[in-house]
Design a protein around this motif. Sequence first.
Motif, PDB file in Angstrom:
ATOM      1  N   ILE A 145      -8.593   0.417   0.256  1.00 60.13           N
ATOM      2  CA  ILE A 145      -7.657   0.275   0.948  1.00 60.13           C
ATOM      3  C   ILE A 145      -7.537   1.053   2.099  1.00 60.13           C
ATOM      4  CG2 ILE A 145      -5.891  -0.586  -1.168  1.00 60.13           C
ATOM      5  CD1 ILE A 145      -4.409   2.162  -0.484  1.00 60.13           C
TER       6      ILE A 145
ATOM      7  N   ASN B 205      -2.522  -4.575  -0.625  1.00 59.35           N
ATOM      8  CA  ASN B 205      -3.131  -4.278   0.534  1.00 59.35           C
ATOM      9  C   ASN B 205      -4.377  -4.960   0.518  1.00 59.35           C
ATOM     10  OD1 ASN B 205      -5.116  -2.396   2.230  1.00 59.35           O
ATOM     11  ND2 ASN B 205      -3.482  -1.552   2.388  1.00 59.35           N
ATOM     12  N   VAL B 206      -5.355  -5.082  -0.535  1.00 55.28           N
ATOM     13  CA  VAL B 206      -6.480  -5.860  -0.478  1.00 55.28           C
ATOM     14  C   VAL B 206      -6.388  -7.441  -0.062  1.00 55.28           C
ATOM     15  CG1 VAL B 206      -8.461  -6.803  -2.123  1.00 55.28           C
ATOM     16  CG2 VAL B 206      -7.852  -4.319  -2.166  1.00 55.28           C
ATOM     17  N   ALA B 207      -5.028  -7.857  -0.835  1.00 53.56           N
ATOM     18  CA  ALA B 207      -4.903  -9.266  -0.310  1.00 53.56           C
ATOM     19  C   ALA B 207      -4.539  -9.601   0.907  1.00 53.56           C
ATOM     20  CB  ALA B 207      -3.786  -9.988  -1.534  1.00 53.56           C
TER      21      ALA B 207
ATOM     22  N   VAL C  10      -0.249   3.377  -4.624  1.00 52.67           N
ATOM     23  CA  VAL C  10      -1.407   2.634  -5.310  1.00 52.67           C
ATOM     24  C   VAL C  10      -1.619   2.787  -6.833  1.00 52.67           C
ATOM     25  CG1 VAL C  10      -2.661   2.662  -3.122  1.00 52.67           C
ATOM     26  CG2 VAL C  10      -2.643   4.826  -4.480  1.00 52.67           C
ATOM     27  N   ASP C  11      -0.677   3.740  -7.474  1.00 52.91           N
ATOM     28  CA  ASP C  11      -0.751   3.796  -9.061  1.00 52.91           C
ATOM     29  C   ASP C  11       0.654   3.749  -9.425  1.00 52.91           C
ATOM     30  OD1 ASP C  11      -3.518   4.539  -9.697  1.00 52.91           O
ATOM     31  OD2 ASP C  11      -3.137   6.288  -8.191  1.00 52.91           O
TER      32      ASP C  11
ATOM     33  N   GLY D 118       0.817  -1.160   0.235  1.00 50.80           N
ATOM     34  CA  GLY D 118      -0.157  -0.120   0.157  1.00 50.80           C
ATOM     35  C   GLY D 118       0.817   1.275  -0.047  1.00 50.80           C
TER      36      GLY D 118
ATOM     37  N   PHE E  28      -2.147  -1.525  -4.166  1.00 45.38           N
ATOM     38  CA  PHE E  28      -3.390  -1.544  -4.075  1.00 45.38           C
ATOM     39  C   PHE E  28      -3.623  -3.066  -3.956  1.00 45.38           C
ATOM     40  CE2 PHE E  28      -7.888  -1.750  -5.033  1.00 45.38           C
ATOM     41  CZ  PHE E  28      -8.524  -0.393  -4.512  1.00 45.38           C
ATOM     42  N   VAL E  29      -3.375  -3.832  -4.780  1.00 44.40           N
ATOM     43  CA  VAL E  29      -3.871  -5.310  -4.883  1.00 44.40           C
ATOM     44  C   VAL E  29      -3.143  -6.001  -3.766  1.00 44.40           C
ATOM     45  CG1 VAL E  29      -3.233  -7.696  -5.997  1.00 44.40           C
ATOM     46  CG2 VAL E  29      -3.945  -5.448  -7.316  1.00 44.40           C
TER      47      VAL E  29
ATOM     48  N   ASN F  67      -6.472   3.951  -5.264  1.00 44.89           N
ATOM     49  CA  ASN F  67      -5.793   4.602  -6.420  1.00 44.89           C
ATOM     50  C   ASN F  67      -6.782   5.410  -7.418  1.00 44.89           C
ATOM     51  OD1 ASN F  67      -7.886   2.574  -7.386  1.00 44.89           O
ATOM     52  ND2 ASN F  67      -6.153   1.045  -8.001  1.00 44.89           N
TER      53      ASN F  67
ATOM     54  N   VAL G  17      -7.698 -15.324  -2.694  1.00 49.85           N
ATOM     55  CA  VAL G  17      -7.021 -15.389  -1.451  1.00 49.85           C
ATOM     56  C   VAL G  17      -7.874 -15.634  -0.452  1.00 49.85           C
ATOM     57  CG1 VAL G  17      -5.998 -13.603   0.329  1.00 49.85           C
ATOM     58  CG2 VAL G  17      -5.194 -13.505  -2.073  1.00 49.85           C
TER      59      VAL G  17
ATOM     60  N   VAL H 148       0.850  -6.023 -14.906  1.00 47.37           N
ATOM     61  CA  VAL H 148       1.639  -7.118 -14.592  1.00 47.37           C
ATOM     62  C   VAL H 148       2.044  -7.804 -15.947  1.00 47.37           C
ATOM     63  CG1 VAL H 148       1.063  -9.547 -13.726  1.00 47.37           C
ATOM     64  CG2 VAL H 148       0.229  -7.798 -12.453  1.00 47.37           C
TER      65      VAL H 148
END
Lengths: 338, 338
Positions: free
Chosen positions: B185, A236-238, A151-152, A148, A233-234, B193, B241, A196
């Motif tokens: 987040i 932090n969510v995960a 985030v961009d 986190g 972002f990903v 983001n 997850v 990715v």
Amino acid sequence: MASRTRIAVDCMGGDFGPCVPVPAAVQAISRFPGIDIALVGDRQAIEFQLAQIEAPISDRFTIIHASDIVYMSDKPAAALRHKPQSSMRIAIDLVNENHVDAVVSAGNTGALLAIGCYVLKTLPGIHRPAICSFVPANGQGMYLLDLGANVDTDAEHLHQFALMGAALSSVVDDLAAPRVALLNIGREDGKGNDLVKRAQKLIDADEDINFVGSIEGSDLFSGFADVVVCDGFVGNVALKVSEGTASYISSIIREELTRDWVSRCAAVLAKPILSRIYKRLDTQRYSGASFLGLAGVVVKSHGDSTVDSFFHAIAQAKKEVECNLVEAIGLKLKVKPK
Amino acid sequence: MASRTRIAVDCMGGDFGPCVPVPAAVQAISRFPGIDIALVGDRQAIEFQLAQIEAPISDRFTIIHASDIVYMSDKPAAALRHKPQSSMRIAIDLVNENHVDAVVSAGNTGALLAIGCYVLKTLPGIHRPAICSFVPANGQGMYLLDLGANVDTDAEHLHQFALMGAALSSVVDDLAAPRVALLNIGREDGKGNDLVKRAQKLIDADEDINFVGSIEGSDLFSGFADVVVCDGFVGNVALKVSEGTASYISSIIREELTRDWVSRCAAVLAKPILSRIYKRLDTQRYSGASFLGLAGVVVKSHGDSTVDSFFHAIAQAKKEVECNLVEAIGLKLKVKPK
């Protein structure tokens, strides 16, 4: 004295003020003969807390008074601009001025990152620092980053995160070639979003990275990788989804164990097993999050840390200092001029 | 006959071929007097499977022969272009030609989406379809979307996902104003983001959406929202997850219950409790994923579905047809011309 490890503890950050960091620091002093600690915060509150727990008097503690506090609700930019006398800022200043080797705080993550970046700066060549946490999994567990700080993100950032995570895993866990994976929505080539896919090319082409490909969220705990890279972002969510799932499952277990008297009897018998299970589930909260890419060791403990988990964050900071993590990251990044 | 619900079942998709979809269809026929089912796939394999389970002969089944199969490893575009005789394609064609009202498949998700989009088209005004799944949580549980139909998403897409999710929750769960949240987040304004910040403005400004703000991954299971919206990459990672965490925890529980003979005795006593817990953890796998935004009902069951979970996916398709989900989504989107 130079070979001793000196750690600044922000005693005012986190949800419980000095009640957690001070006892944790006392525990660290007694467990690790090689460290000295600077307790940073309101002098009176710290002294009161030391008296409360009847901490033995030791010249390995220094209390550094700070008249201000960065609160959890403070905006990072405001904390940076308007709170030069906060415990968090003074603790980081101590690292910058080489009075200590590392800082540990359970305070406002955004503020800690902003102040860390402003005061310590990033290492030469590093575009963005990343927040990295150890996550228990089958096998040894793994490091997940970024969580986190960004985030961009662009592909080059993810590439650097891969290098920084590998450096951490190498020096802390003594692995020659840590397996690095990208968190993705499929294992096959061509899967993923644009970010990715581009990062995959960069990381795959880097011979200094033992890249094992993409893993899916369901494989995060499978032990396929030592370092898992994703955007902030990903990540932090995960991480938070995994915490949320664990706590949801715990609540289901509790409900089912109190459903009727047969269940309650079984629960009594299963108590030692349950406490082992809960302890293992809690492991992740034990470890602090490391801010990688800064010119200094900064470890963030959970805002609602227990004494035990704050102690582990101090232990982690100690380890990162003693294995020269900052230099290792610098070295890993230096070999790849842009 | 017009008021009956007609469902096409792709009998060749999924990891186990007809072994799962056929018995699930037989179960659905016997449980729901109002439905008819078209079993689509290799006629011989389907008839063999019906004989195997000694299915009663019924005129509510039709077998539609398909000579080809879309495999899990097929690229979606290749499946779309080169497999017009596959069970998946023929099943979707049946919806398009109004021979059936819905299709259920445990096959290749990407191919199902690509063929669904090509054959059925999206509803007027819909930019992108979304994959949506029910996720158990405290309270009633919630719908999470998108789960991977779109990996490079813009804010307007997320806005439409919010509308489609709300339409689903309204008609399927009979909620007047489903609470819609954005997966983020942090809960505070200004977090997230760029994509999420822009989507938040659009969704917040839409009076047709009961927007309750952002929720974090850790709150996904708290029951704060009936619909949670995110981009497909994030949603896919979040869902997987949570599955990975649940299975990791299950493995820890199993390990601890077999650690020594005391634990093994306790495990025997706790068996009914454990099976209740496992059953609740498995709920999510029971429900299929709905493809929202297409001009027809398409439900995707897990690739490794059991008969029970495939049955639930059929039940879900039935419900979506009977509550006119496609019309409800069309209506919800129609009131907001771009």
